[in-house]
Design a protein around this motif. Structure first.
Motif, PDB file in Angstrom:
ATOM      1  N   GLY A  38     -50.661  19.634 -39.346  1.00 13.31           N
ATOM      2  CA  GLY A  38     -50.261  18.478 -40.143  1.00 13.31           C
ATOM      3  C   GLY A  38     -51.271  18.218 -41.248  1.00 13.31           C
ATOM      4  O   GLY A  38     -52.141  19.051 -41.513  1.00 13.31           O
ATOM      5  N   ASN A  88     -45.457  24.838 -41.593  1.00 12.55           N
ATOM      6  CA  ASN A  88     -46.121  23.693 -40.973  1.00 12.55           C
ATOM      7  C   ASN A  88     -45.762  22.414 -41.724  1.00 12.55           C
ATOM      8  O   ASN A  88     -45.287  22.459 -42.850  1.00 12.55           O
ATOM      9  N   ASN A  89     -46.007  21.286 -41.099  1.00 13.30           N
ATOM     10  CA  ASN A  89     -45.719  19.983 -41.716  1.00 13.30           C
ATOM     11  C   ASN A  89     -46.990  19.420 -42.339  1.00 13.30           C
ATOM     12  O   ASN A  89     -47.543  18.427 -41.862  1.00 13.30           O
ATOM     13  N   GLY A 120     -47.525  17.941 -45.128  1.00 12.61           N
ATOM     14  CA  GLY A 120     -47.410  16.707 -45.889  1.00 12.61           C
ATOM     15  C   GLY A 120     -47.896  16.909 -47.318  1.00 12.61           C
ATOM     16  O   GLY A 120     -48.516  17.930 -47.638  1.00 12.61           O
TER      17      GLY A 120
END
Length: 122
Positions: A73, A98-99, A101
């Protein structure tokens, strides 16, 4: 016995899990020749993936690192960005999907900005 020959290890999609990632991180501490590692798509947690990154940050031998789908994250991305920006030898990192962001993506992009020939996959 310590590996003195293997330079490329692809363990993508082998269900190594966090325990396997911890074993790899431990083995990396004493390995001076491995230059390419891919542990993507192994149901790793962010912490397990970062364990490998933390060891490699000290070791600084990998030219290629695959961490695809490792639960990373924004916080993990920031730590990985620090590693990437401090490594003169790393030339390729795979962080998809993946996250990370927006902040994590920006941190990674900033870390590789100006590094000619660097291959970033996110």
């Amino acid at each position: 016995a310590v590996n003195g020959v293997l330079t490329n290890l692809v363990l993508m999609s082998n269900n190594i899990g966090d325990e396997g990632a911890a074993a790899l991180a431990s083995a990396l501490r004493v390995n001076g020749v491995l230059t390419s590692l891919d542990v993507g798509f192994n149901d790793l947690t962010e912490e397990a993936a970062l364990g490998i990154v933390r060891v490699e940050r000290q070791r600084n031998k990998l030219t290629s690192l695959g961490l695809g789908d490792c639960g990373i994250g924004p916080t993990g991305a920031a730590e990985i960005a620090e590693y990437v920006s401090g490594s003169a030898v790393l030339k390729n990192i795979d962080l998809s999907p993946n996250n990370l962001g927006d902040e994590g993506r920006k941190a990674i992009h900033d870390a590789v900005s100006g590094r000619e020939g660097f291959e970033l996959v996110i």
